[in-house]
Structure formats: structure tokens, C-alpha cells
Design an enzyme around this catalytic site. Sequence first.
Site, PDB file in Angstrom:
ATOM      1  N   ASP A 195     -10.687  -8.576   8.020  1.00 29.17           N
ATOM      2  CA  ASP A 195     -12.095  -8.446   7.617  1.00 29.17           C
ATOM      3  C   ASP A 195     -12.780  -9.812   7.600  1.00 29.17           C
ATOM      4  OD1 ASP A 195     -11.991  -5.736   7.381  1.00 29.17           O
ATOM      5  OD2 ASP A 195     -12.810  -5.664   5.352  1.00 29.17           O
ATOM      6  N   ASP A 214      -5.166  -6.759   6.076  1.00 29.35           N
ATOM      7  CA  ASP A 214      -6.366  -6.043   5.653  1.00 29.35           C
ATOM      8  C   ASP A 214      -7.457  -7.061   5.314  1.00 29.35           C
ATOM      9  OD1 ASP A 214      -8.042  -4.071   4.807  1.00 29.35           O
ATOM     10  OD2 ASP A 214      -6.938  -3.554   2.992  1.00 29.35           O
ATOM     11  N   TYR A 261       0.821  -1.215   0.000  1.00 27.34           N
ATOM     12  CA  TYR A 261       0.000   0.000   0.000  1.00 27.34           C
ATOM     13  C   TYR A 261       0.854   1.265   0.000  1.00 27.34           C
ATOM     14  CZ  TYR A 261      -3.927  -3.079   1.196  1.00 27.34           C
ATOM     15  OH  TYR A 261      -4.880  -4.066   1.203  1.00 27.34           O
ATOM     16  N   LYS A 311       3.651 -15.456   2.408  1.00 21.67           N
ATOM     17  CA  LYS A 311       3.522 -16.205   1.155  1.00 21.67           C
ATOM     18  C   LYS A 311       4.958 -16.515   0.718  1.00 21.67           C
ATOM     19  CE  LYS A 311       1.055 -17.827  -2.301  1.00 21.67           C
ATOM     20  NZ  LYS A 311       0.188 -19.002  -2.169  1.00 21.67           N
ATOM     21  N   ASP A 320      -2.866 -18.155   1.937  1.00 23.13           N
ATOM     22  CA  ASP A 320      -4.044 -18.822   1.348  1.00 23.13           C
ATOM     23  C   ASP A 320      -4.561 -19.895   2.306  1.00 23.13           C
ATOM     24  OD1 ASP A 320      -1.546 -19.863   0.801  1.00 23.13           O
ATOM     25  OD2 ASP A 320      -2.032 -20.603  -1.198  1.00 23.13           O
TER      26      ASP A 320
END
Length: 352
Positions: free
Chosen positions: A247, A243, A142, A187, A219
Site C-alpha cells: 500500500d 500488506d 492473518y 524483522k 522498518d
Amino acid sequence: MNKNIAVIEGDGIGVEIIAEAVKVLKKIAQKFGHSFNLIPVEMGGCAIDKYGVALPDFSLDACKAADAVLLGAVGGPKWDDPTARVRPEQGLLGLRAGLGCFANIRPAKVYAPLAAASPLKDSIIGKGFDIVVVRELTGGIYFGESGREGDSAFDTERYSVPEVERIAHAAFKIARGRKKVLHSVDKANVLESSRLWRETVARVAKAYPDVSVINILVDNAAMQLVRNPAQFDVMLTSNIFGDILSDEASQITGSIGMLASASTGEGTRGLYEPIHGSAPDIAGKNIANPIATILSVAMMLDISFGLKAEAQAIDNAVDSVLSDNYRTADIATDGCTVLGTIQMGDLITERI
Ligand code: NAD
């Protein structure tokens, strides 16, 4: 204890939920003999209307001068044009950056009386769900280099060792105070930045021999969160992975109006806010759930001020109200008593 708290109502239901959180703060001050000086600060759409910017310099300065910041929510349809030059979220990003908040701490917990609100089956959620996602907030993709070249576009995920070290320390400290199990999400089978992340976490782990570290690919983490969420306690993540996963975790609880968050940096000052937005669809109707904001106050007392008994008193009051079947409309179930925002705030305050 004397503390200065910057209080930002923001927009929409922000005004209503902050009013209830302030009631709770005043009750804690009175009951435990503290003095909280509340400093009103303008930010968000209301600041755009008045000053032309979401976070005027004097608002940021007031927050920097305070011991902690309590925020309702910002935004609304009036300022939602994505092409607009000034937008309420600029206030949020500016505030987090200005306060140096690199760690976002998001607990997600299913309160036993609200288990039916979870979209997961009883056989899964019945084993319990009480986790904390510790998300790196000021680095990663980001904030990396991004751009367009011809008909392609790119964003860059970049992390430095010091950036990973400081968020890892924050997560290990939280894990140490809980079940002493830390899942570090990455990852590393594909991304070089994740390999650096994993190596750095392993080095930091040496300072916390009492905490077990489990590396998990993002994942798999997303899958395991809905398959067997009870296996998690503290999850450490990069900015983008956190992020998404935080959620996902919030939805497992089924009650967005219940979830609080903290953003902290190097010192004890922190920013405390509910995870939900300004809910313009229900603003001004006295139906918003104030509990996420009230629990954000509990996090502030615990994390920034070290007032554990006071934070516990708020948690206990919330538990007691829910156990007696009082609910706001968003978490209402059969046979419960539905209360408005003000009435819920009053009842929790009364039970502290
Ligand atoms: P939202 O979280 O405001 O609302 C999503 C849904 O949840 C709505 O149906 C709303 O009524 C409900 N809801 C949210 N909080 C509730 C509460 N306390 N009690 C009862 N119901 C509640 O998200 P959105 O609709 O996507 O965004 C609305 C505005 O909020 C937008 O302008 C967005 O940019 C802004 N926003 C702000 C923040 C923030 O200030 N941190 C975060 C997210 C969204």
C-alpha cells in the site's frame, strides 16, 4: 490459444471497469488469433443480495474450472456493517483460498507522464520507480491462532519452511526476469518467524545464483521506500509486511486507478484484479479509471497464459494513450484531455 476466463464484475465501479477490460481482451483475441471464452461469475455484495452469501459454491466452482479469473471489485456501503454475518470481503478471501493463491504479485510503477502525481519530490521520484512486491498471501499472522484472554488479546505469526520456500521461489523467478536483485523483508532482529524466513530464503537463493539477495528489516524498508525508492526492484515479504508495504508503494505512484495485481498458486491459474476497491463514491458516473483492470488483463496474459507479446501490446497502448496526454479524472493534470471510463477503454482498445 483457447482459454476459459471467469469474469467477476462485483459491485460499484466493478461493472464499469470490467466492461473496458473485456473490450481489450476481445481485441487481443481478434488481433492475435486467440479464443477467450468469458464466463460471468457472481461474487460480492450482489451475490449476498441474491443468494445470501458472498461467494456461492457454484461461483467458486466456476472459477476453479477456469484457466484464469478476472475480478473487478466488491463491496459498498450497503454491505459495510462490520458486525454483519455475511460481508463481501468473505468472497475475496474464499476465492483466494479456494484457488490456492499463496503469492500476491503487485507491481507499482510510476509512468513517466504521471510522475507529477507522486507525492514524492522530483529529486527522488525522478530517478524512477518500478517495483514488484511479492507478498505471501495465505499464512502468517492473518491466519495464525488468535483470541482473547481476560483483558488481553493475541494474534500469532507462524510460518513453516515449505510456506516460505514456495513464495521465495515465486519471487526469485520474477527477480530473474527483471533486474536480478531481490530484497527480502523481515524483522529477523526481533521475530523468530523472521529468522526462519531469512534462513529459508538464503537456502532457496542457492538455486538462483544469478540473483543477488539483500535482507532488509521491515522498518528500514518502509523508510527506504520513500527515501530512495529507485534502489528496489523485487521485494519479497510475509503477509502482514506485504500488506503494509504494497500500500505504501502504491501511494508512491500517486495513482491507485493504475495499479494491477495477480495472485497465483502452484499451477498457471491465477486471479487478476486492480488493487483498488469498488469506489462507490464514483460508481455509475463513467469517470472511474479502467487502466488498473486493463493492466490486470495484461498480467493474466503474461503470467497465466505466457502471451508476452500480447501483454506488451496492452502496456504499449496504455503508454501511448498517457503520452498523448489522455487521462481519466483521477489522474488528470494541466493541459490534458479528460476521458470517461468508456472513452478511455475505447482509446486503449483502438491502439492495440
Ligand atoms: P476504494 O479503492 O474503492 O476507493 C478509494 C478512493 O479511490 C475513492 O475516492 C475512489 O473514488 C478512488 N478510486 C478507487 N478506484 C478508482 C478508479 N479506478 N478510478 C478512479 N478513482 C478510484 O477504497 P474504499 O473507498 O476504502 O472502499 C470502497 C469499497 O470497496 C468498500 O466497500 C471496501 O470494502 C471495498 N474494497 C474492495 C476491494 C476489492 O474488491 N479487492 C479492495 C479494497 C476495498
